[in-house]
Motif scaffolding. Structure first.
Motif, PDB file in Angstrom:
ATOM      1  N   LEU A   1      31.756  46.528  29.357  1.00 18.66           N
ATOM      2  CA  LEU A   1      31.922  45.760  30.594  1.00 18.66           C
ATOM      3  C   LEU A   1      32.284  44.307  30.299  1.00 18.66           C
ATOM      4  O   LEU A   1      33.119  43.711  30.991  1.00 18.66           O
ATOM      5  CB  LEU A   1      30.644  45.825  31.428  1.00 18.66           C
ATOM      6  N   LYS A   2      31.666  43.731  29.260  1.00 19.32           N
ATOM      7  CA  LYS A   2      31.984  42.348  28.892  1.00 19.32           C
ATOM      8  C   LYS A   2      33.392  42.244  28.316  1.00 19.32           C
ATOM      9  O   LYS A   2      34.114  41.279  28.573  1.00 19.32           O
ATOM     10  CB  LYS A   2      30.969  41.843  27.863  1.00 19.32           C
ATOM     11  N   LYS A   3      33.782  43.255  27.534  1.00 16.75           N
ATOM     12  CA  LYS A   3      35.101  43.252  26.896  1.00 16.75           C
ATOM     13  C   LYS A   3      36.222  43.239  27.924  1.00 16.75           C
ATOM     14  O   LYS A   3      37.234  42.556  27.745  1.00 16.75           O
ATOM     15  CB  LYS A   3      35.223  44.480  25.984  1.00 16.75           C
ATOM     16  N   TYR A   4      36.030  44.018  29.013  1.00 16.59           N
ATOM     17  CA  TYR A   4      37.079  44.142  30.027  1.00 16.59           C
ATOM     18  C   TYR A   4      36.816  43.268  31.253  1.00 16.59           C
ATOM     19  O   TYR A   4      37.390  43.488  32.309  1.00 16.59           O
ATOM     20  CB  TYR A   4      37.219  45.606  30.456  1.00 16.59           C
TER      21      TYR A   4
ATOM     22  N   LEU B   1      38.579  40.645  36.286  1.00 15.67           N
ATOM     23  CA  LEU B   1      38.808  39.421  37.065  1.00 15.67           C
ATOM     24  C   LEU B   1      40.228  39.403  37.640  1.00 15.67           C
ATOM     25  O   LEU B   1      40.433  39.094  38.814  1.00 15.67           O
ATOM     26  CB  LEU B   1      38.570  38.194  36.189  1.00 15.67           C
ATOM     27  N   VAL B   2      41.202  39.746  36.805  1.00 15.55           N
ATOM     28  CA  VAL B   2      42.596  39.766  37.254  1.00 15.55           C
ATOM     29  C   VAL B   2      42.789  40.809  38.357  1.00 15.55           C
ATOM     30  O   VAL B   2      43.440  40.545  39.379  1.00 15.55           O
ATOM     31  CB  VAL B   2      43.544  40.059  36.073  1.00 15.55           C
ATOM     32  N   LEU B   3      42.201  42.006  38.175  1.00 15.09           N
ATOM     33  CA  LEU B   3      42.334  43.065  39.173  1.00 15.09           C
ATOM     34  C   LEU B   3      41.704  42.657  40.503  1.00 15.09           C
ATOM     35  O   LEU B   3      42.256  42.940  41.577  1.00 15.09           O
ATOM     36  CB  LEU B   3      41.677  44.356  38.662  1.00 15.09           C
ATOM     37  N   VAL B   4      40.564  41.988  40.442  1.00 13.50           N
ATOM     38  CA  VAL B   4      39.890  41.528  41.657  1.00 13.50           C
ATOM     39  C   VAL B   4      40.739  40.492  42.387  1.00 13.50           C
ATOM     40  O   VAL B   4      40.883  40.526  43.610  1.00 13.50           O
ATOM     41  CB  VAL B   4      38.498  40.954  41.315  1.00 13.50           C
ATOM     42  N   LEU B   5      41.318  39.554  41.640  1.00 14.12           N
ATOM     43  CA  LEU B   5      42.167  38.529  42.256  1.00 14.12           C
ATOM     44  C   LEU B   5      43.425  39.135  42.876  1.00 14.12           C
ATOM     45  O   LEU B   5      43.871  38.712  43.949  1.00 14.12           O
ATOM     46  CB  LEU B   5      42.552  37.480  41.212  1.00 14.12           C
ATOM     47  N   VAL B   6      43.995  40.142  42.204  1.00 13.75           N
ATOM     48  CA  VAL B   6      45.164  40.828  42.759  1.00 13.75           C
ATOM     49  C   VAL B   6      44.789  41.548  44.047  1.00 13.75           C
ATOM     50  O   VAL B   6      45.511  41.475  45.057  1.00 13.75           O
ATOM     51  CB  VAL B   6      45.750  41.827  41.742  1.00 13.75           C
ATOM     52  N   LEU B   7      43.638  42.250  44.023  1.00 15.22           N
ATOM     53  CA  LEU B   7      43.167  42.940  45.218  1.00 15.22           C
ATOM     54  C   LEU B   7      42.903  41.960  46.348  1.00 15.22           C
ATOM     55  O   LEU B   7      43.264  42.211  47.508  1.00 15.22           O
ATOM     56  CB  LEU B   7      41.883  43.722  44.891  1.00 15.22           C
TER      57      LEU B   7
ATOM     58  N   VAL C   1      34.695  36.468  45.138  1.00 20.04           N
ATOM     59  CA  VAL C   1      33.384  36.067  44.616  1.00 20.04           C
ATOM     60  C   VAL C   1      32.334  37.184  44.691  1.00 20.04           C
ATOM     61  O   VAL C   1      31.666  37.477  43.693  1.00 20.04           O
ATOM     62  CB  VAL C   1      32.881  34.791  45.333  1.00 20.04           C
ATOM     63  N   PRO C   2      32.140  37.853  45.849  1.00 18.42           N
ATOM     64  CA  PRO C   2      31.134  38.926  45.887  1.00 18.42           C
ATOM     65  C   PRO C   2      31.402  40.055  44.901  1.00 18.42           C
ATOM     66  O   PRO C   2      30.465  40.603  44.312  1.00 18.42           O
ATOM     67  CB  PRO C   2      31.222  39.437  47.338  1.00 18.42           C
ATOM     68  N   VAL C   3      32.689  40.399  44.697  1.00 17.06           N
ATOM     69  CA  VAL C   3      33.023  41.476  43.760  1.00 17.06           C
ATOM     70  C   VAL C   3      32.686  41.064  42.335  1.00 17.06           C
ATOM     71  O   VAL C   3      32.136  41.854  41.555  1.00 17.06           O
ATOM     72  CB  VAL C   3      34.521  41.841  43.875  1.00 17.06           C
ATOM     73  N   LEU C   4      32.970  39.834  41.974  1.00 17.33           N
ATOM     74  CA  LEU C   4      32.651  39.342  40.637  1.00 17.33           C
ATOM     75  C   LEU C   4      31.143  39.263  40.429  1.00 17.33           C
ATOM     76  O   LEU C   4      30.646  39.553  39.334  1.00 17.33           O
ATOM     77  CB  LEU C   4      33.284  37.962  40.429  1.00 17.33           C
ATOM     78  N   VAL C   5      30.416  38.886  41.480  1.00 24.15           N
ATOM     79  CA  VAL C   5      28.945  38.868  41.394  1.00 24.15           C
ATOM     80  C   VAL C   5      28.411  40.280  41.158  1.00 24.15           C
ATOM     81  O   VAL C   5      27.525  40.495  40.330  1.00 24.15           O
ATOM     82  CB  VAL C   5      28.340  38.262  42.677  1.00 24.15           C
ATOM     83  N   LEU C   6      28.967  41.250  41.884  1.00 22.59           N
ATOM     84  CA  LEU C   6      28.565  42.646  41.703  1.00 22.59           C
ATOM     85  C   LEU C   6      28.877  43.128  40.287  1.00 22.59           C
ATOM     86  O   LEU C   6      28.106  43.887  39.701  1.00 22.59           O
ATOM     87  CB  LEU C   6      29.277  43.534  42.728  1.00 22.59           C
TER      88      LEU C   6
END
Length: 277
Positions: free
Chosen positions: A217-220, A225-231, A248-253
């Motif tokens: 999870l840390k490696k990817y 982050l990029v996928l979340v920003l694109v979404l 922000v909520p997705v990254l927190v999750l």
């Protein structure tokens, strides 16, 4: 005669299918019952809930408008009404929308019961210690799902509707949105966010079966982050503030999922040490 309970370990494949059938029947019945209630409450479901994000007095629009006013910035969230209308172009369009909206309301509201039926089906194959966490699992999964639904309804849906409903390639073209398209936008935002908020639960079980580790999870994390920003860029208006609100909520999750994965690994390591002793 009293019904004899079958031992899950001695049940045949057909017996398991029969059990699954009854779990599906009860889940479907729950959805139908809640859906019937939603069908009767047509005014509240459509005028208040579904068409709420269409009005600029919606809480989300007022919130962003107040922020813009505070910083003395002109904002599209401040105004009288959104410049588009909703129409139904099919003879049975409104009735069909009423039926399917009621069914989806039954699925969303009945989610905890559906999850409980699913857990009842898979729990006989778990260890006794793992069954003790059933109540906590159902409560946590349901809470995360409804938090996602609220996030989708109060953040993603209004931002999407505001942007797509006001977007014009030319002043010659007016936005007259089809009823099914509008409802589909709200439904997609709500259900997608509800499922997305189940990420910690999914990571928990994937870690349990050994498919995911905290290191992976840390490696990817950067890719995530990029996928979340694109979404976020796809489902929100093209401004940085809106994208951050969604991201922000997705990254927190995702970060919470890493922590959960660590806890699972530690527990498994302690169990192995006890078994070795």
């Amino acid at each position: 005669m009293a019904k004899v309970e079958k031992d899950p370990n001695e049940m045949s494949f057909l017996d398991h299918l029969e059990e699954l059938r009854w779990h599906l029947i009860r889940s479907t019945l729950a959805v139908v019952i809640v859906g019937c209630v939603a069908f009767v409450m047509r005014g509240f479901i459509f005028d208040t809930v579904l068409f709420g994000p269409k009005n600029l007095d919606f809480p989300t629009y007022r919130f962003f408008c107040n922020i813009a006013t505070f910083f003395n910035i002109e904002s599209e969230f401040c105004g009288d009404k959104l410049p588009f209308t909703i129409q139904s172009r099919l003879m049975a369009g409104q009735f069909s929308a009423h039926i399917w909206t009621s069914i989806w309301a039954g699925v969303i509201i009945g989610f905890p019961y559906i999850l409980w039926e699913l857990w009842r089906f898979i729990s006989p194959g778990l260890y006794e210690k793992e069954r003790k966490y059933s109540r906590g699992f159902i409560l946590t999964a349901s809470l995360l799902f409804f938090l996602g639904v609220l996030f989708g309804y109060y953040v993603v849906a209004p931002l999407s509707i505001n942007f797509l409903g006001t977007y014009q390639v030319s002043k010659e073209v007016t936005n007259e949105i089809d009823l099914a398209s509008y409802i589909g936008t709200v439904r997609a935002a709500v259900i997608a966010c509800g499922i997305m908020f189940e990420l910690p639960i999914v990571i928990y079980f994937l870690t349990k079966v050994g498919l995911v580790t905290p290191e992976i999870l840390k490696k990817y994390r950067k890719i995530a982050l990029v996928l979340v920003l694109v979404l976020s860029a796809i489902i929100t208006p093209p401004d940085v503030a809106s994208q951050i609100v969604v991201a922000v909520p997705v990254l927190v999750l995702y970060q919470i999922s890493i922590y959960i994965s660590k806890l699972v690994i530690k527990r498994e390591a302690k169990k192995e040490q006890k078994n070795a002793q």
